[in-house]
Design a protein around this motif. Structure first.
Motif, PDB file in Angstrom:
ATOM      1  N   ALA A  31       0.837  -1.192   0.000  1.00 18.20           N
ATOM      2  CA  ALA A  31       0.000   0.000   0.000  1.00 18.20           C
ATOM      3  C   ALA A  31       0.875   1.246   0.000  1.00 18.20           C
ATOM      4  O   ALA A  31       1.985   1.252   0.505  1.00 18.20           O
ATOM      5  CB  ALA A  31      -0.905  -0.004   1.235  1.00 18.20           C
ATOM      6  N   ARG A  32       0.315   2.324  -0.566  1.00 16.83           N
ATOM      7  CA  ARG A  32       1.034   3.587  -0.604  1.00 16.83           C
ATOM      8  C   ARG A  32       0.090   4.706  -0.171  1.00 16.83           C
ATOM      9  O   ARG A  32      -1.113   4.581  -0.300  1.00 16.83           O
ATOM     10  CB  ARG A  32       1.550   3.890  -2.014  1.00 16.83           C
ATOM     11  CG  ARG A  32       2.494   2.832  -2.552  1.00 16.83           C
ATOM     12  CD  ARG A  32       2.984   3.228  -3.924  1.00 16.83           C
ATOM     13  NE  ARG A  32       3.830   2.211  -4.510  1.00 16.83           N
ATOM     14  CZ  ARG A  32       4.424   2.327  -5.689  1.00 16.83           C
ATOM     15  NH1 ARG A  32       4.267   3.407  -6.411  1.00 16.83           N
ATOM     16  NH2 ARG A  32       5.190   1.345  -6.149  1.00 16.83           N
ATOM     17  N   GLN A  34      -2.003   8.086  -0.428  1.00 14.64           N
ATOM     18  CA  GLN A  34      -2.748   8.589  -1.575  1.00 14.64           C
ATOM     19  C   GLN A  34      -2.010   9.727  -2.280  1.00 14.64           C
ATOM     20  O   GLN A  34      -1.864   9.729  -3.498  1.00 14.64           O
ATOM     21  CB  GLN A  34      -4.122   9.072  -1.127  1.00 14.64           C
ATOM     22  CG  GLN A  34      -5.000   7.964  -0.559  1.00 14.64           C
ATOM     23  CD  GLN A  34      -6.360   8.482  -0.192  1.00 14.64           C
ATOM     24  OE1 GLN A  34      -6.743   9.581  -0.567  1.00 14.64           O
ATOM     25  NE2 GLN A  34      -7.110   7.695   0.548  1.00 14.64           N
ATOM     26  N   SER A  66      -4.226  -0.385  -4.662  1.00 12.99           N
ATOM     27  CA  SER A  66      -5.589   0.106  -4.559  1.00 12.99           C
ATOM     28  C   SER A  66      -6.510  -0.750  -5.424  1.00 12.99           C
ATOM     29  O   SER A  66      -6.061  -1.622  -6.166  1.00 12.99           O
ATOM     30  CB  SER A  66      -5.672   1.567  -5.026  1.00 12.99           C
ATOM     31  OG  SER A  66      -5.504   1.652  -6.443  1.00 12.99           O
ATOM     32  N   THR A 304     -11.834   5.269  -5.586  1.00 18.42           N
ATOM     33  CA  THR A 304     -10.630   4.480  -5.354  1.00 18.42           C
ATOM     34  C   THR A 304     -10.505   4.140  -3.877  1.00 18.42           C
ATOM     35  O   THR A 304     -10.682   5.008  -3.018  1.00 18.42           O
ATOM     36  CB  THR A 304      -9.376   5.250  -5.817  1.00 18.42           C
ATOM     37  OG1 THR A 304      -9.493   5.554  -7.202  1.00 18.42           O
ATOM     38  CG2 THR A 304      -8.121   4.421  -5.589  1.00 18.42           C
ATOM     39  N   TRP A 306      -7.887   2.294  -1.026  1.00 16.81           N
ATOM     40  CA  TRP A 306      -6.504   1.870  -0.803  1.00 16.81           C
ATOM     41  C   TRP A 306      -6.446   0.764   0.226  1.00 16.81           C
ATOM     42  O   TRP A 306      -7.130   0.806   1.250  1.00 16.81           O
ATOM     43  CB  TRP A 306      -5.651   3.050  -0.346  1.00 16.81           C
ATOM     44  CG  TRP A 306      -5.195   3.902  -1.467  1.00 16.81           C
ATOM     45  CD1 TRP A 306      -4.007   3.824  -2.136  1.00 16.81           C
ATOM     46  CD2 TRP A 306      -5.935   4.955  -2.096  1.00 16.81           C
ATOM     47  NE1 TRP A 306      -3.955   4.772  -3.134  1.00 16.81           N
ATOM     48  CE2 TRP A 306      -5.118   5.488  -3.132  1.00 16.81           C
ATOM     49  CE3 TRP A 306      -7.191   5.515  -1.880  1.00 16.81           C
ATOM     50  CZ2 TRP A 306      -5.530   6.527  -3.944  1.00 16.81           C
ATOM     51  CZ3 TRP A 306      -7.610   6.551  -2.687  1.00 16.81           C
ATOM     52  CH2 TRP A 306      -6.784   7.050  -3.698  1.00 16.81           C
ATOM     53  N   LYS A 307      -5.623  -0.235  -0.073  1.00 12.44           N
ATOM     54  CA  LYS A 307      -5.434  -1.343   0.868  1.00 12.44           C
ATOM     55  C   LYS A 307      -4.373  -0.970   1.900  1.00 12.44           C
ATOM     56  O   LYS A 307      -3.425  -0.262   1.598  1.00 12.44           O
ATOM     57  CB  LYS A 307      -5.002  -2.606   0.127  1.00 12.44           C
ATOM     58  CG  LYS A 307      -6.046  -3.111  -0.840  1.00 12.44           C
ATOM     59  CD  LYS A 307      -5.670  -4.478  -1.355  1.00 12.44           C
ATOM     60  CE  LYS A 307      -4.323  -4.433  -2.031  1.00 12.44           C
ATOM     61  NZ  LYS A 307      -3.889  -5.775  -2.463  1.00 12.44           N
TER      62      LYS A 307
END
Length: 314
Positions: A31-32, A34, A66, A304, A306-307
């Motif tokens: 994960a990153r 946003q 994501s 969107t 995100w994980k």
């Protein structure tokens, strides 16, 4: 009726393998944050705010770590007269809607699944961007490929017991293969200065079953673009030309609208001349006569998610 030579069992096995790969591989994507992976003012790698302009595909494939949820909605037909108010901008009419989930594969690929109301159609789609436009213009455009396989699950229309296949010898009966249609596209995109982005997409569509007098395949050429009004809003437009047999009214699908976007979502509202929501249906549809004030209103929504990283708590 005309029958096709494609082997659908091979295609279904290929789709199953792709979905298995997706399920196994996606959980390991890190994960990153946003703001680190998406800029509200798209650069050369983020030319557009979504993977679709309106109906046209863009070169965007989503952000690693994501997944995306998309809604495409088209209200009913209206005309530039009193029916515009009587039918309340088309919301009283028969609508078409498409839900889809898209999963990035690395930084350049994407796999998605979708369901469209028209024909109760289930779809699987894939995209891969193998060329980015460079800031020094040594690579003057971005390039991606897109494929879509659709399966119509609605009831077939009744046919006469005296109907035959196109060879005129074999009596016609519906088969599972007749439910499938296919689309492949080559996506060319270019960013001109800071505000204007253009798309050009040659495409090939194939229906396993068509009515007598029509070819199973069709070639199309779509052109579109986006003009930024600010970092969060753009005007978008599309035009879809088809080669060979033209629509009965001689017109081609066209769309004009406005798009809004932030880090986690994009929203566009527009006027269009077609209710079709995938390329196969769009290239076979007869658009409304917009020269006579006929059109519909629609919107697209992308969200969107995100994980979380494995070491992130909560």
């Amino acid at each position: 009726m005309k029958r096709q030579p494609f082997n659908d069992s091979l295609i279904l096995r290929w789709l199953a393998r792709c979905m298995l790969l997706l399920i196994v591989w996606l959980p390991d994507i890190p994960a990153r944050a946003q703001l680190e992976v998406f800029d509200e003012s798209p650069g050369d790698k983020d030319m557009f705010r979504s993977s679709t302009l309106v109906n046209m595909q863009t070169v965007q494939t989503g952000v690693p770590g994501s997944w995306e949820f998309h809604i495409r909605h088209r209200f009913g037909y209206v005309k530039a007269d009193q029916s515009l108010i009587r039918n309340f901008l088309g919301t009283d009419g028969v609508a078409n809607i498409r839900f889809s989930f898209q999963f990035p594969l690395g930084s350049r690929g994407m796999l998605g699944i979708a369901r469209t109301k028209s024909g109760k159609t289930y779809e699987m789609e894939g995209k891969y961007r193998f060329l980015d436009q460079s800031t020094d213009n040594r690579r003057p455009f971005a390039l991606a490929v897109y494929v879509n396989v659709a399966c119509m699950s609605d009831d077939f229309p009744p046919v006469s017991q005296f109907a035959y296949f196109g060879d005129g010898r074999q009596r016609f009966t519906y088969e599972l293969a007749h439910r499938f249609s296919y689309s492949s596209q080559l996506i060319l995109a270019r960013k001109f200065k800071e505000r204007f982005r253009a798309l050009l997409i040659p495409s090939f569509q194939y229906y396993n079953l068509v009515t007598p007098g029509y070819q199973n395949h069709r070639l199309g050429l779509a052109a579109g673009g986006s003009v930024a009004l600010s970092t969060k809003a753009s005007v978008v437009a599309e035009y879809h030309y088809r080669f060979g047999r033209k629509p009965e009214n001689g017109l081609f699908p066209a769309t004009l609208g406005i798009e809004f976007g932030t880090v986690g979502h994009s929203f566009s509202v527009f006027v269009s001349s077609s209710q079709a929501l995938n390329t196969q249906q769009l290239e076979w549809s007869t658009p409304y006569d917009y020269t006579n004030g006929e059109f519909l209103i629609g919107f697209n929504l992308r969200r969107t998610f995100w994980k979380k990283a494995k070491n992130e708590k909560g």
